[in-house]
Scaffold this motif. Structure first.
Motif, PDB file in Angstrom:
ATOM      1  N   TYR A  63      10.442   6.708  10.032  1.00 36.64           N
ATOM      2  CA  TYR A  63      11.287   7.858   9.603  1.00 36.64           C
ATOM      3  C   TYR A  63      10.333   8.759   9.406  1.00 36.64           C
ATOM      4  CZ  TYR A  63      14.134  10.214   6.116  1.00 36.64           C
ATOM      5  OH  TYR A  63      14.919  11.015   5.269  1.00 36.64           O
ATOM      6  N   ARG A  64      10.886  10.134  10.076  1.00 40.91           N
ATOM      7  CA  ARG A  64      10.023  11.433  10.122  1.00 40.91           C
ATOM      8  C   ARG A  64       8.732  11.385  10.577  1.00 40.91           C
ATOM      9  NH1 ARG A  64      11.446  13.571   3.872  1.00 40.91           N
ATOM     10  NH2 ARG A  64      13.655  14.094   4.255  1.00 40.91           N
ATOM     11  N   PHE A  65       8.744  10.501  11.397  1.00 37.65           N
ATOM     12  CA  PHE A  65       7.189  10.270  12.172  1.00 37.65           C
ATOM     13  C   PHE A  65       6.877  11.525  13.019  1.00 37.65           C
ATOM     14  CE2 PHE A  65       4.773   9.016  16.272  1.00 37.65           C
ATOM     15  CZ  PHE A  65       3.758   8.766  15.686  1.00 37.65           C
ATOM     16  N   GLY A  66       5.918  12.382  12.842  1.00 34.34           N
ATOM     17  CA  GLY A  66       5.471  13.405  13.688  1.00 34.34           C
ATOM     18  C   GLY A  66       6.167  14.697  13.059  1.00 34.34           C
ATOM     19  N   GLU A  67       6.964  14.573  12.096  1.00 37.72           N
ATOM     20  CA  GLU A  67       7.626  15.713  11.217  1.00 37.72           C
ATOM     21  C   GLU A  67       6.793  16.148  10.035  1.00 37.72           C
ATOM     22  OE1 GLU A  67      11.656  14.837  10.666  1.00 37.72           O
ATOM     23  OE2 GLU A  67      11.886  13.954  12.593  1.00 37.72           O
ATOM     24  N   LYS A 114       3.815  18.044  -5.632  1.00 36.57           N
ATOM     25  CA  LYS A 114       4.390  18.447  -4.156  1.00 36.57           C
ATOM     26  C   LYS A 114       3.479  19.108  -3.271  1.00 36.57           C
ATOM     27  CE  LYS A 114       8.811  19.395  -3.934  1.00 36.57           C
ATOM     28  NZ  LYS A 114      10.279  20.023  -3.898  1.00 36.57           N
ATOM     29  N   VAL A 115       3.246  18.571  -2.139  1.00 36.85           N
ATOM     30  CA  VAL A 115       2.433  18.886  -0.873  1.00 36.85           C
ATOM     31  C   VAL A 115       3.133  18.624   0.450  1.00 36.85           C
ATOM     32  CG1 VAL A 115       0.199  18.230  -2.162  1.00 36.85           C
ATOM     33  CG2 VAL A 115       1.334  16.622  -0.617  1.00 36.85           C
ATOM     34  N   THR A 116       2.792  19.499   1.349  1.00 33.16           N
ATOM     35  CA  THR A 116       3.275  19.384   2.408  1.00 33.16           C
ATOM     36  C   THR A 116       2.415  19.015   3.779  1.00 33.16           C
ATOM     37  OG1 THR A 116       4.775  21.340   2.069  1.00 33.16           O
ATOM     38  CG2 THR A 116       4.631  20.743   4.574  1.00 33.16           C
ATOM     39  N   GLY A 117       2.912  18.051   4.516  1.00 32.55           N
ATOM     40  CA  GLY A 117       1.926  17.523   5.582  1.00 32.55           C
ATOM     41  C   GLY A 117       3.083  16.735   6.729  1.00 32.55           C
ATOM     42  N   ALA A 138      -3.644  -1.550   7.807  1.00 31.62           N
ATOM     43  CA  ALA A 138      -3.902  -2.125   6.495  1.00 31.62           C
ATOM     44  C   ALA A 138      -2.595  -1.765   5.933  1.00 31.62           C
ATOM     45  CB  ALA A 138      -4.912  -1.913   5.678  1.00 31.62           C
ATOM     46  N   GLY A 139      -2.000  -0.940   6.595  1.00 23.70           N
ATOM     47  CA  GLY A 139      -0.769  -0.297   5.815  1.00 23.70           C
ATOM     48  C   GLY A 139      -0.530   0.724   5.044  1.00 23.70           C
ATOM     49  N   ARG A 140      -1.503   1.595   5.248  1.00 23.60           N
ATOM     50  CA  ARG A 140      -1.477   2.934   4.548  1.00 23.60           C
ATOM     51  C   ARG A 140      -0.901   3.907   5.208  1.00 23.60           C
ATOM     52  NH1 ARG A 140      -5.124   3.011  -0.001  1.00 23.60           N
ATOM     53  NH2 ARG A 140      -5.813   5.189   0.305  1.00 23.60           N
ATOM     54  N   LEU A 141      -0.201   4.895   4.557  1.00 18.54           N
ATOM     55  CA  LEU A 141       0.387   5.930   5.323  1.00 18.54           C
ATOM     56  C   LEU A 141      -0.661   6.932   5.585  1.00 18.54           C
ATOM     57  CD1 LEU A 141       3.413   6.677   6.173  1.00 18.54           C
ATOM     58  CD2 LEU A 141       3.576   7.997   3.873  1.00 18.54           C
ATOM     59  N   GLN A 142      -0.492   7.513   6.888  1.00 18.90           N
ATOM     60  CA  GLN A 142      -1.511   8.611   7.250  1.00 18.90           C
ATOM     61  C   GLN A 142      -0.441  10.077   7.175  1.00 18.90           C
ATOM     62  OE1 GLN A 142      -2.554   6.624  10.951  1.00 18.90           O
ATOM     63  NE2 GLN A 142      -4.561   6.663  10.304  1.00 18.90           N
ATOM     64  N   ILE A 143      -1.100  10.819   6.638  1.00 13.91           N
ATOM     65  CA  ILE A 143      -0.460  12.426   6.477  1.00 13.91           C
ATOM     66  C   ILE A 143      -1.446  13.318   6.975  1.00 13.91           C
ATOM     67  CG2 ILE A 143       0.678  14.030   5.143  1.00 13.91           C
ATOM     68  CD1 ILE A 143       2.229  11.370   5.346  1.00 13.91           C
ATOM     69  N   ASP A 144      -0.921  14.199   7.955  1.00 12.41           N
ATOM     70  CA  ASP A 144      -1.834  15.263   8.484  1.00 12.41           C
ATOM     71  C   ASP A 144      -1.580  16.468   7.732  1.00 12.41           C
ATOM     72  OD1 ASP A 144      -2.951  17.225   9.997  1.00 12.41           O
ATOM     73  OD2 ASP A 144      -2.504  16.450  12.067  1.00 12.41           O
ATOM     74  N   PHE A 145      -2.682  16.980   6.945  1.00  8.42           N
ATOM     75  CA  PHE A 145      -2.385  18.271   6.590  1.00  8.42           C
ATOM     76  C   PHE A 145      -3.122  19.334   7.223  1.00  8.42           C
ATOM     77  CE2 PHE A 145      -2.318  15.181   2.928  1.00  8.42           C
ATOM     78  CZ  PHE A 145      -1.078  15.383   2.363  1.00  8.42           C
TER      79      PHE A 145
END
Length: 256
Positions: free
Chosen positions: A208-212, A222-225, A233-240
């Motif tokens: 859900y929301r992949f690449g968005e 609150k941050v935006t990425g 290992a199941g950790r969520l990756q966010i690109d800032f």
């Protein structure tokens, strides 16, 4: 309590139906703690589950007799305990693919294992693992799917949907249970045989929301990425803005 069977990849799959219970996961854990002999593939199905739980101890609201609320017993001893996320991936994909085939509409996985259609939640998964030293003894897979319920409590009414709200007719819950367990059985077999890299790649595409780019809460701030993926290992990756950071489930939350 009623017990019967249906055919599937788990031979003689036993289905125990409870008229009312706080939580099918808790019921199954208690039975296992009493050394009750239960075969892999045993299903505990609740007509009325009145205190079901989701991730981060969220409460699962379910109208009695209207939804799929069940727990499935697995014994994934073929997996190393450090690979618990592998089972999450396989089960989440099974549920999403089953729903997509049933509803003929795109289904996404909101990390790590909530099931979404558009921006609305239709189901959730809670896997509780029981370890014995360095061996994975068993996994209790709790699943809740909104089926025939159309009215939800005000705080969540605009954030959830159900099979009936999409198909506009009632569904046979026992039939759906058998179909879903069959999908899970196939996914479980695939987990034994296929490369996890292949399953993980499929899981990433369904995020859900992949690449968005969206707002998230990190330690309450609150941050935006942009959602970039998930690690093995199941950790969520966010690109800032070019700097990718990975997070555990307790460290980050979606802003919906």
């Amino acid at each position: 309590m009623q017990s019967n069977t249906f055919s599937g990849l788990f031979e003689g799959q036993n289905v125990i139906t409870l008229q009312r219970t706080p939580s099918t996961n808790e019921f199954l854990k208690k039975e296992l703690s009493k050394s009750t002999p239960l075969a892999e593939g045993t299903v505990i199905m609740a007509v009325d589950q009145y205190a079901g739980r989701g991730q981060k101890d969220a409460i699962w609201h379910s109208e009695p007799g209207k939804n799929l609320t069940f727990s499935l017993l697995l014994t994934p001893t073929f997996l190393n305990p450090k690979h618990q996320f592998h089972l999450t991936v396989a089960i989440s994909l099974a549920v999403a693919q089953w729903l997509e085939a049933l509803l003929k509409t795109p289904v996404k996985i909101k990390w790590p294992n909530d099931i979404y259609i558009g921006d609305k939640k239709i189901g959730g998964i809670l896997i509780e693992n029981i370890l014995a030293g360095k061996t994975w003894k068993s996994a209790i897979v709790g699943i809740g799917i909104n089926v025939n319920q159309t009215v939800f409590p005000d705080p969540i009414s605009k954030q959830v949907t159900s099979i009936k709200q999409i198909l506009h007719n009632d569904s046979n819950i026992p039939k759906l249970l058998a179909e879903l367990c069959n999908h899970i059985g196939h996914a479980y077999q695939a987990l034994k045989k296929e490369s996890f890299d292949t399953l993980l790649a499929t899981y990433r595409k369904r995020l859900y929301r992949f690449g968005e780019t969206h707002p998230f809460l990190v330690d309450g701030v609150k941050v935006t990425g942009a959602l970039a993926g998930v690690t093995e290992a199941g950790r969520l990756q966010i690109d800032f803005e070019g700097h990718v950071v990975d997070f555990d489930i307790k460290e980050i939350a979606f802003v919906i």
